[in-house]
Design a protein around this motif. Structure first.
Motif, mmCIF file in Angstrom:
data_model
loop_
_atom_site.group_PDB
_atom_site.id
_atom_site.type_symbol
_atom_site.label_atom_id
_atom_site.label_comp_id
_atom_site.label_asym_id
_atom_site.label_seq_id
_atom_site.Cartn_x
_atom_site.Cartn_y
_atom_site.Cartn_z
ATOM 1 N N ASP A 120 13.858 18.471 14.060
ATOM 2 C CA ASP A 120 13.773 17.067 14.390
ATOM 3 C C ASP A 120 12.392 16.743 14.947
ATOM 4 O O ASP A 120 11.636 17.634 15.355
ATOM 5 C CB ASP A 120 14.846 16.682 15.411
ATOM 6 N N SER A 121 12.092 15.462 14.975
ATOM 7 C CA SER A 121 10.798 15.017 15.470
ATOM 8 C C SER A 121 10.933 13.610 16.010
ATOM 9 O O SER A 121 11.887 12.889 15.682
ATOM 10 C CB SER A 121 9.774 15.046 14.331
ATOM 11 N N SER A 122 9.994 13.242 16.861
ATOM 12 C CA SER A 122 9.985 11.881 17.383
ATOM 13 C C SER A 122 8.567 11.350 17.382
ATOM 14 O O SER A 122 7.589 12.102 17.448
ATOM 15 C CB SER A 122 10.571 11.832 18.794
ATOM 16 N N LEU A 123 8.498 10.033 17.284
ATOM 17 C CA LEU A 123 7.232 9.306 17.362
ATOM 18 C C LEU A 123 7.373 8.271 18.464
ATOM 19 O O LEU A 123 8.272 7.427 18.405
ATOM 20 C CB LEU A 123 6.945 8.610 16.022
ATOM 21 N N HIS A 124 6.528 8.360 19.465
ATOM 22 C CA HIS A 124 6.563 7.416 20.580
ATOM 23 C C HIS A 124 5.275 6.595 20.559
ATOM 24 O O HIS A 124 4.180 7.159 20.453
ATOM 25 C CB HIS A 124 6.689 8.172 21.913
ATOM 26 N N ILE A 125 5.430 5.275 20.625
ATOM 27 C CA ILE A 125 4.270 4.392 20.679
ATOM 28 C C ILE A 125 4.261 3.699 22.038
ATOM 29 O O ILE A 125 5.264 3.086 22.448
ATOM 30 C CB ILE A 125 4.286 3.342 19.547
ATOM 31 N N THR A 126 3.162 3.811 22.716
ATOM 32 C CA THR A 126 2.985 3.180 24.027
ATOM 33 C C THR A 126 2.233 1.857 23.865
ATOM 34 O O THR A 126 1.267 1.784 23.113
ATOM 35 C CB THR A 126 2.176 4.112 24.954
ATOM 36 N N ALA A 127 2.717 0.845 24.563
ATOM 37 C CA ALA A 127 2.049 -0.476 24.560
ATOM 38 C C ALA A 127 1.764 -0.935 23.135
ATOM 39 O O ALA A 127 0.602 -1.102 22.748
ATOM 40 C CB ALA A 127 0.772 -0.418 25.391
ATOM 41 N N GLU A 179 0.832 -1.206 0.000
ATOM 42 C CA GLU A 179 0.000 0.000 0.000
ATOM 43 C C GLU A 179 0.860 1.247 0.000
ATOM 44 O O GLU A 179 2.058 1.202 0.287
ATOM 45 C CB GLU A 179 -0.914 0.000 1.233
ATOM 46 N N GLY A 180 0.230 2.381 -0.305
ATOM 47 C CA GLY A 180 0.950 3.642 -0.240
ATOM 48 C C GLY A 180 0.972 4.180 1.182
ATOM 49 O O GLY A 180 0.207 3.733 2.036
ATOM 50 N N PRO A 181 1.853 5.126 1.467
ATOM 51 C CA PRO A 181 1.899 5.734 2.798
ATOM 52 C C PRO A 181 0.592 6.440 3.135
ATOM 53 O O PRO A 181 -0.022 7.064 2.276
ATOM 54 C CB PRO A 181 3.052 6.741 2.682
ATOM 55 N N VAL A 182 0.202 6.351 4.407
ATOM 56 C CA VAL A 182 -1.005 7.019 4.888
ATOM 57 C C VAL A 182 -0.586 8.043 5.929
ATOM 58 O O VAL A 182 0.145 7.711 6.865
ATOM 59 C CB VAL A 182 -1.990 6.006 5.495
ATOM 60 N N LEU A 183 -1.042 9.278 5.768
ATOM 61 C CA LEU A 183 -0.672 10.346 6.684
ATOM 62 C C LEU A 183 -1.250 10.100 8.079
ATOM 63 O O LEU A 183 -2.437 9.828 8.240
ATOM 64 C CB LEU A 183 -1.178 11.690 6.156
ATOM 65 N N LEU A 184 -0.375 10.178 9.097
ATOM 66 C CA LEU A 184 -0.806 10.038 10.486
ATOM 67 C C LEU A 184 -1.016 11.414 11.128
ATOM 68 O O LEU A 184 -2.030 11.645 11.793
ATOM 69 C CB LEU A 184 0.246 9.273 11.291
ATOM 70 N N VAL A 185 -0.039 12.289 10.937
ATOM 71 C CA VAL A 185 -0.112 13.585 11.615
ATOM 72 C C VAL A 185 0.798 14.585 10.922
ATOM 73 O O VAL A 185 1.758 14.196 10.254
ATOM 74 C CB VAL A 185 0.308 13.434 13.100
ATOM 75 N N THR A 186 0.477 15.852 11.077
ATOM 76 C CA THR A 186 1.350 16.947 10.650
ATOM 77 C C THR A 186 1.625 17.827 11.863
ATOM 78 O O THR A 186 0.684 18.215 12.570
ATOM 79 C CB THR A 186 0.683 17.797 9.560
ATOM 80 N N VAL A 187 2.891 18.111 12.132
ATOM 81 C CA VAL A 187 3.252 19.037 13.209
ATOM 82 C C VAL A 187 3.860 20.273 12.572
ATOM 83 O O VAL A 187 4.628 20.177 11.606
ATOM 84 C CB VAL A 187 4.204 18.403 14.232
ATOM 85 N N LYS A 236 1.573 16.191 19.559
ATOM 86 C CA LYS A 236 0.246 15.714 19.159
ATOM 87 C C LYS A 236 0.104 14.259 19.531
ATOM 88 O O LYS A 236 1.057 13.484 19.401
ATOM 89 C CB LYS A 236 0.036 15.891 17.649
ATOM 90 N N LYS A 237 -1.087 13.900 19.998
ATOM 91 C CA LYS A 237 -1.357 12.516 20.379
ATOM 92 C C LYS A 237 -2.432 11.937 19.469
ATOM 93 O O LYS A 237 -3.432 12.593 19.144
ATOM 94 C CB LYS A 237 -1.814 12.452 21.841
ATOM 95 N N LEU A 238 -2.200 10.687 19.084
ATOM 96 C CA LEU A 238 -3.151 9.954 18.268
ATOM 97 C C LEU A 238 -3.270 8.579 18.921
ATOM 98 O O LEU A 238 -2.487 7.676 18.657
ATOM 99 C CB LEU A 238 -2.632 9.845 16.830
ATOM 100 N N LYS A 239 -4.235 8.448 19.832
ATOM 101 C CA LYS A 239 -4.416 7.229 20.636
ATOM 102 C C LYS A 239 -3.102 6.908 21.350
ATOM 103 O O LYS A 239 -2.673 7.662 22.208
ATOM 104 C CB LYS A 239 -4.881 6.072 19.747
ATOM 105 N N ARG A 240 -2.453 5.808 21.018
ATOM 106 C CA ARG A 240 -1.220 5.421 21.725
ATOM 107 C C ARG A 240 0.037 6.016 21.091
ATOM 108 O O ARG A 240 1.146 5.734 21.524
ATOM 109 C CB ARG A 240 -1.113 3.886 21.733
ATOM 110 N N LEU A 241 -0.139 6.847 20.067
ATOM 111 C CA LEU A 241 1.005 7.446 19.383
ATOM 112 C C LEU A 241 1.160 8.898 19.807
ATOM 113 O O LEU A 241 0.177 9.643 19.841
ATOM 114 C CB LEU A 241 0.791 7.384 17.861
#
Lengths: 113, 108
Positions: B71-78, B41-49, B56-61
């Motif tokens: 720079d930027s970081s993506l943290h995933i919980t559980a 599949e093609g990339p799907v946009l999650l968020v723009t900062v 920005k929070k997107l459920k567990r992200l």
């Protein structure tokens, strides 16, 4: 609303042949972008079309070319195929300017034998 | 030349673990986007900062844009098996520049 569509899904060619890939943007979007995603190299920008004109191209040889039609759909042509052209080719569209969010299609997997 | 370096390139973890993916550049970007791509599949946009320091929070992200917008970081919980995929950051600085991607595998 339909998303970006691309055809064909898969394409197998031999070295030296030509490949034509097609893309239909989201309705109302005038900009179309083409990217090459080769294994381990991430997405490499190929071409940007807007309102029927080529606005920018990435660092690829002239045998990579394309066009945008009056209905904003687009075609990517790759001439004189080389083995290293094997990759996933992704098309994206946006409503207008280069700074808008881009929405991607599922891609065309090109294999050059 | 604007470049975005993502790390790690590959990450394999167990379900329930936490993880952080980093996206770094020496260039300043007007905005930064995170995409997720699944096989075939093609990339799907999650968020723009957009704003330096923005979170920005997107459920567990959780996504963070650095104060200097380099720079930027993506943290995933559980993490869950459904989080498996290729995560791409892309910086907007006149044109969209993509990082190499982080291939995440979450095992049940």
């Amino acid at each position: 609303e339909a998303g970006v569509t691309q055809s064909p899904t898969h394409l197998i060619k031999t070295r030296g042949q030509q490949a034509t890939l097609r893309c239909s943007p989201i309705s109302g979007h005038t900009s179309v972008y083409w990217y090459q995603q080769a294994l381990g190299l991430g997405l490499q920008f190929l071409l940007w079309y807007d309102e029927g004109e080529e606005r920018n191209r990435g660092n690829f040889p002239p045998r990579f070319s394309g066009r945008q039609f009056p209905n904003y759909s687009s075609e990517l042509n790759v001439n004189a195929l080389e083995l290293e052209d094997s990759a996933l080719y992704l098309c994206a569209s946006s409503p207008g300017t280069r700074t808008d969010t881009q929405y991607f299609g599922p891609g065309t997997r090109l294999t050059v034998l | 030349t604007q470049l975005l370096e993502q790390s790690p390139q590959f990450l394999s973890i167990q379900e329930g673990e936490n993880l952080t993916v980093y996206c770094n550049s020496s260039s300043v970007f007007s905005s930064l986007q995170w995409y997720r791509q699944e096989p075939g599949e093609g990339p799907v946009l999650l968020v723009t900062v957009v704003t330096g320091g923005e979170v920005k929070k997107l459920k567990r992200l959780t996504f963070q844009f650095g104060d200097a917008r380099k720079d930027s970081s993506l943290h995933i919980t559980a993490a869950q098996p459904g989080d498996t995929g290729l995560y791409l950051c892309a910086g907007q600085g006149g044109k969209l520049i993509f990082g190499q991607g982080t291939e995440l595998s979450v095992k049940p």
